[in-house]
Design an enzyme around this catalytic site. Structure first.
Site, PDB file in Angstrom:
ATOM      1  N   ASP A  32     -38.971 -49.135  -2.109  1.00 31.88           N
ATOM      2  CA  ASP A  32     -37.746 -48.641  -1.484  1.00 31.88           C
ATOM      3  C   ASP A  32     -37.315 -49.518  -0.310  1.00 31.88           C
ATOM      4  OD1 ASP A  32     -35.846 -46.712  -1.871  1.00 31.88           O
ATOM      5  OD2 ASP A  32     -36.714 -45.271  -0.470  1.00 31.88           O
ATOM      6  N   MET A 166     -28.730 -28.143   4.840  1.00 34.06           N
ATOM      7  CA  MET A 166     -27.379 -28.153   5.406  1.00 34.06           C
ATOM      8  C   MET A 166     -26.548 -26.980   4.918  1.00 34.06           C
ATOM      9  SD  MET A 166     -25.233 -29.435   7.444  1.00 34.06           S
ATOM     10  CE  MET A 166     -25.562 -31.104   7.998  1.00 34.06           C
TER      11      MET A 166
HETATM   12  P1  AMP Z   1     -30.808 -34.682  -1.167  1.00 32.80           P
HETATM   13  O1  AMP Z   1     -32.064 -34.933  -0.382  1.00 32.80           O
HETATM   14  O2  AMP Z   1     -29.991 -35.922  -1.405  1.00 32.80           O
HETATM   15  O3  AMP Z   1     -31.049 -33.893  -2.430  1.00 32.80           O
HETATM   16  O4  AMP Z   1     -29.885 -33.744  -0.252  1.00 32.80           O
HETATM   17  C1  AMP Z   1     -30.302 -32.469   0.156  1.00 32.80           C
HETATM   18  C2  AMP Z   1     -29.347 -31.965   1.227  1.00 32.80           C
HETATM   19  O5  AMP Z   1     -28.015 -31.898   0.689  1.00 32.80           O
HETATM   20  C3  AMP Z   1     -29.686 -30.563   1.718  1.00 32.80           C
HETATM   21  O6  AMP Z   1     -29.548 -30.505   3.144  1.00 32.80           O
HETATM   22  C4  AMP Z   1     -28.625 -29.713   1.074  1.00 32.80           C
HETATM   23  O7  AMP Z   1     -28.317 -28.566   1.813  1.00 32.80           O
HETATM   24  C5  AMP Z   1     -27.430 -30.670   1.093  1.00 32.80           C
HETATM   25  N1  AMP Z   1     -26.371 -30.228   0.180  1.00 32.80           N
HETATM   26  C6  AMP Z   1     -26.387 -30.182  -1.172  1.00 32.80           C
HETATM   27  N2  AMP Z   1     -25.246 -29.630  -1.631  1.00 32.80           N
HETATM   28  C7  AMP Z   1     -24.493 -29.302  -0.536  1.00 32.80           C
HETATM   29  C8  AMP Z   1     -23.207 -28.686  -0.338  1.00 32.80           C
HETATM   30  N3  AMP Z   1     -22.459 -28.317  -1.349  1.00 32.80           N
HETATM   31  N4  AMP Z   1     -22.771 -28.530   0.948  1.00 32.80           N
HETATM   32  C9  AMP Z   1     -23.532 -28.919   1.990  1.00 32.80           C
HETATM   33  N5  AMP Z   1     -24.749 -29.495   1.868  1.00 32.80           N
HETATM   34  C10 AMP Z   1     -25.219 -29.678   0.632  1.00 32.80           C
END
Ligand code: AMP
Length: 276
Positions: A32, A166
């Site tokens: 990474d 979030m």
């Molecule tokens: P990842 O690590 O890329 O899977 O991202 C996870 C983060 O994305 C978490 O904090 C989730 O709450 C946020 N997330 C996913 N969908 C949404 C949404 N529709 N609105 C706000 N945050 C989101």
């Protein structure tokens, strides 16, 4: 291994187990950090004695597979944009920014480990090392306790005291949830300023990963902090999650590009296997 004693054993264990169980299956490791090796030496160094730097204590950067995927995608769809000065924001549970010029990493917010830079779901992001000395002296914390604090108990979770997620914070009416989000945004905006300086100007900002792809409020709040760069968001495009979310009159552009680290790993694995 000596540079990441907390992580490498856990990464190497399945490689060794698979090699024992099915030795005829080739294994490919995708780093990474590889995408960031194009950074100038200055961007990779800490202000440490040369001997320690020579030992490998420097900024490696992470989320490289994500940035690589995004730049590969932009190169195929918008080659002119891919060649320009970009700040790519990988905003997920882990979060970082990467400054990119001519498709190559020039600087990033993550450093020796994946805890530097932006505040994240459960990680502190950049922290005055004096805080660690204080915690060791005042609270008798050892490396294990500090690691737990930096990686698992801080960030959105630690500041809000509610959640690292979030979506949960956006839905909460607690003042602490709002404060955690405000600090998350503030740190992103500050670091965009730092990367803009490393790039000598910015042509576009790209949002990606869970928060960057799905949370219009975070994009709008970050954009509001980047008005000084001439960034103006189109509210409808942002709400609808269109690919281009900046207004036509905006001095710099803003984009949403969904990331896919797994497909990058699959692509590299196929290349290595085909070549071996
Ligand atoms: P990842 O690590 O890329 O899977 O991202 C996870 C983060 O994305 C978490 O904090 C989730 O709450 C946020 N997330 C996913 N969908 C949404 C949404 N529709 N609105 C706000 N945050 C989101």
């Amino acid at each position: 291994m000596p540079l990441a004693p907390l992580h490498q054993p856990h990464n190497l264990a399945p490689i060794e187990a698979i090699a024992r169980a099915v030795p005829h299956i080739p294994q490919v490791a995708c780093f990474d950090t590889a995408f960031h090796r194009s950074q100038p030496a200055l961007a990779q160094e800490f202000g440490l004695p040369r001997k320690i730097t020579a030992e490998g204590v420097r900024r490696y950067g992470f989320h490289g597979l994500s940035y690589d995927f995004i730049l590969t995608r932009l190169n195929a769809t918008m080659p002119e944009l891919a060649r320009s000065r970009l700040i790519v924001a990988h905003l997920g549970n882990g979060a970082s920014l990467c400054a990119v010029r001519h498709g190559k990493s020039v600087a990033s917010t993550m450093g020796f480990t994946a805890v530097d830079g932006l505040m994240m779901g459960t990680r502190t992001g950049a922290l005055d090392p004096g805080v660690l000395l204080y915690l060791m002296e005042r609270h008798g914390m050892d490396a294990h306790a500090i690691e737990d604090l930096l990686y698992r108990r801080s960030g959105l979770l630690g500041v809000s005291g509610i959640s690292s997620d979030m979506r949960a914070l956006r839905q909460s009416s607690a003042a602490e949830a709002g404060e955690a989000i405000a600090l998350f945004i503030y740190r992103i905006v500050r670091e965009i300023g730092s990367l803009a300086a490393a790039l000598g100007g910015v042509d576009g900002i790209v949002f990606s990963a869970g928060i960057g792809e799905n949370d219009p409020k975070t994009r709008a709040e970050v954009a509001a902090g980047c008005r000084w760069l001439g960034l103006e968001i189109d509210e409808d495009r942002n709400r609808r999650g269109e690919t281009r979310i900046s207004a036509d009159r905006s001095a710099i552009s803003a984009w949403i590009v969904p990331t896919d680290e797994e497909s990058m790993i699959a692509r590299y694995t196929r290349q290595v296997i085909a070549g071996s």
